[in-house]
Design an enzyme around this catalytic site. Structure first.
Site, PDB file in Angstrom:
ATOM      1  N   ASP A  55       0.492  -1.171   0.040  1.00  0.00           N
ATOM      2  CA  ASP A  55      -0.179  -0.325  -0.255  1.00  0.00           C
ATOM      3  C   ASP A  55       0.500   1.279   0.227  1.00  0.00           C
ATOM      4  O   ASP A  55       1.224   1.698   1.112  1.00  0.00           O
ATOM      5  CB  ASP A  55      -0.748   0.014   1.389  1.00  0.00           C
TER       6      ASP A  55
ATOM      7  N   LYS B 125       1.522   7.919   0.635  1.00  0.00           N
ATOM      8  CA  LYS B 125       1.770   8.067   2.266  1.00  0.00           C
ATOM      9  C   LYS B 125       3.067   8.811   1.942  1.00  0.00           C
ATOM     10  O   LYS B 125       4.000   8.641   0.743  1.00  0.00           O
ATOM     11  CB  LYS B 125       1.969   6.785   2.286  1.00  0.00           C
TER      12      LYS B 125
ATOM     13  N   ASP C 106       0.938  -5.136   4.499  1.00  0.00           N
ATOM     14  CA  ASP C 106      -0.615  -4.603   4.720  1.00  0.00           C
ATOM     15  C   ASP C 106      -2.281  -5.796   4.283  1.00  0.00           C
ATOM     16  O   ASP C 106      -2.854  -5.271   3.440  1.00  0.00           O
ATOM     17  CB  ASP C 106      -1.380  -3.335   3.321  1.00  0.00           C
TER      18      ASP C 106
ATOM     19  N   ASP D 213      -5.608   6.549   0.034  1.00  0.00           N
ATOM     20  CA  ASP D 213      -5.344   5.811   0.180  1.00  0.00           C
ATOM     21  C   ASP D 213      -5.863   4.632   1.026  1.00  0.00           C
ATOM     22  O   ASP D 213      -5.596   4.006   1.807  1.00  0.00           O
ATOM     23  CB  ASP D 213      -4.060   6.512   1.208  1.00  0.00           C
TER      24      ASP D 213
ATOM     25  N   GLU E  55      -7.976   2.418   0.275  1.00  0.00           N
ATOM     26  CA  GLU E  55      -8.317   1.595  -0.205  1.00  0.00           C
ATOM     27  C   GLU E  55      -8.705  -0.020  -0.234  1.00  0.00           C
ATOM     28  O   GLU E  55      -9.155  -0.338  -0.776  1.00  0.00           O
ATOM     29  CB  GLU E  55      -7.139   1.418  -1.046  1.00  0.00           C
TER      30      GLU E  55
ATOM     31  N   ARG F  60     -11.053  -0.585   2.246  1.00  0.00           N
ATOM     32  CA  ARG F  60     -12.087  -0.677   2.208  1.00  0.00           C
ATOM     33  C   ARG F  60     -12.939  -0.788   1.079  1.00  0.00           C
ATOM     34  O   ARG F  60     -14.375  -1.832   1.048  1.00  0.00           O
ATOM     35  CB  ARG F  60     -13.049   0.842   2.984  1.00  0.00           C
TER      36      ARG F  60
END
Ligand code: BES
Ligand code: MN
Ligand code: ZN
Length: 510
Positions: free
Chosen positions: A280, A287, A298, A357, A359, A361
């Protein structure tokens, strides 16, 4: 590690571990050791002020009259009355940790249940062994210089620890019963290791495709039904939100579906759904670089789901279960999704992706909807390293628990207390739900600064319908979690033992 159960203490050992409860005269234990060794032990215990308190340890090198034994380790268990499965497991883990640090490869563990302990003898021995097995894990496949390679050579220090190769457990009575009690615990511990391997593996190796391949191999190993959905099928199945997350990566998404029918009937399964973001970066909402390397983990939710399914099959649990994991990589790229993009999720609900970010969900929304529609599950539980905010709320002691069902939430809480994989419930409610409404789509994928873990859970809830459901946010517990007696690896495998305990509680009618 080979584990065996025996009536006799082997004569050739790198380490012999003697667990001792508080208030016991050291001379009185292990009556079959040579008298000189017992006298030495008692002296050493006295010199070290050893009382059997939890966490205490005394090492006696080359005990007298025991030529083949490198050392004896006295291990404090604390008060006999306070012993339970979790405590004993942790003691077994401490024993293994001490042996690993000493590069002891052939180890025996005296496992006579102490007087006053409120647990069956077989259980005591099996739990000690289980804790030792859980701890006896190192992710060292990329260390070119192992613990045994000695010094010299290319000048690098060899790995400081090694694994125990052979563990002989010596219960006071009935080694057969202890061995039998260990069988399912061994299956669970191996599955925890399987999950840890996945979490620890770097993202250049563990792409969505490679993750799927490992799961397929595992499934064939333990006899699970497995199906891998590739991009073409994912498009046909309308996994649009998941595909949107993956569209910026050269490593294409996969969804893996595992099925296990152990109930012996066609009762509705329990469904486990996992976030498997193999890396991620944040995507276009990128990020900061500091610490970004941790985002190889992740996929910790997905690792727990496939580890759980592995354990259920390997120990032949009497349950019907399905596992669905969404495997994607979240990268910035010319093809990546943009902040403000609107996607129509599998469920038909539209989502404005205000932050790429958030992502996890999006991935889960489609997987939850798929699991619900395909399997009509009796209960759904998702695990996800979903929000940094959960670490602010709960630290790394508890995973966040959200649920639309009190009974399920309470069962998970209890399973957490029993295994030490603890969860703490946070609220859901219409006022939080409103925070993700959006004027030009059904919802947005972020809710603002406040209650970040709750708004993420509210988002998932919009894809659940009325199935009893729990969401477990494992961002703080699946990786980089504090070292414990039973784990000193970066990836913890958190969730495997929790979910197995939940299944057992359901099977025993709770
Ligand atoms: N994978 C992260 C959450 C995370 C953070 C896991 C730290 C483990 C450690 C997730 O995809 C994420 O980036 N969440 C954002 C959500 C925000 C954009 C609404 C976060 O937590 O900042
Ligand atoms: Mn993210
Ligand atoms: Zn993420």
């Amino acid at each position: 590690m080979q584990v065996s159960f025996s009536r006799e203490t082997p004569k050739e050992l790198d380490a012999l571990v003697l667990p001792v409860v508080k208030g016991i005269d050291v001379q009185s234990i292990a009556a079959d050791l040579p008298q000189e060794a017992r006298a030495q032990l008692a002296k050493a215990a006295q010199a070290a002020d050893f009382s059997g308190k939890k966490g205490q340890m005394v090492e006696l090198l080359t005990p007298a009259g025991m030529e083949g034994v490198g050392r004896i380790l006295l291990l404090g268990l604390g008060e006999a009355e306070k012993l339970n499965g979790r405590e004993v497991e942790h003691a077994g883990g401490r024993a293994a940790g001490a042996c690993m640090a000493r590069k002891a490869k052939r180890v025996a563990l005296l496992a006579d249940v102490p007087a006053g302990a409120q647990m069956p003898a077989a259980d005591f021995a099996a739990r000690l062994a289980s804790g030792a097995k859980l701890r006896n894990y190192r992710f060292d496949r990329y260390k070119t210089k192992k613990a045994d390679d000695g010094d010299g050579g290319n000048g690098r220090e060899p790995d400081a620890k090694t694994r125990i190769e052979e563990l002989v457990v010596v219960p006071g009575e009935a080694p057969d019963a202890a061995e039998k009690a260990f069988v399912p615990l061994a299956a669970i511990a191996e599955s925890v290791h399987f999950a840890r391997d996945l979490v620890n593996e770097p993202a250049n190796v563990l792409t969505p495709k490679a993750f799927a391949k490992r799961v397929v191999e595992m499934a064939e190993d333990v006899g699970l039904e497995v199906e891998v959905l590739k991009p073409k099928q994912l498009r046909a199945e309308r996994f649009n939100a998941l595909l949107a997350v993956g569209q910026g990566s050269a490593n294409k998404p996969r969804v893996v579906v595992l099925q296990y029918n152990g109930a012996g009937d066609d009762s509705a399964p329990i469904a486990f759904i996992g976030k498997g973001v193999c890396f991620d970066t944040g995507g276009i909402s990128i990020k900061p670089s500091a610490g970004m390397e941790d985002m190889k983990g992740d996929m910790g939710g997905a690792a727990a789901v496939v580890g759980t399914m592995r354990a259920l099959a390997a120990r032949k649990a009497k349950v019907n279960a399905v596992g669905v994991v969404g495997l994607v990589e979240n990268m910035p790229d010319g093809k990546a999704q943009r902040p403000g993009d609107i996607v129509i999720s599998r469920s038909g609900q539209s989502i404005a992706v205000l932050n790429t970010d958030a992502e996890g969900r999006l991935v889960l929304a489609d997987c939850l909807d798929y699991a619900k529609e395909k399997f009509a599950p009796a209960r759904m539980i998702d695990l996800a390293t979903l929000t940094g905010a959960i670490i602010i709320s709960l630290g790394k002691e508890h995973a966040g628990l959200f649920s639309n069902n009190d009974e399920l939430a309470e069962a998970l809480f209890e399973a957490g207390q029993n295994t030490g994989e603890k969860v703490w419930r946070l609220p859901l409610g219409p006022a939080y739900d409103k925070l993700i409404d959006y004027d030009i789509a059904d919802m947005k994928n972020i809710g603002g600064r406040e209650a970040g873990s709750i708004t993420a859970a509210q988002f998932l809830k919009r894809f659940i319908g009325d199935v009893p459901w729990a969401h477990i946010d494992v961002a703080g517990t699946a990786m980089a979690s504090p070292k414990s007696d039973i784990n000193d690896s970066w990836g913890s495998g958190f969730g495997v033992r929790l979910l197995n305990a939940l299944v057992d509680m359901a099977a025993s009618g709770k």
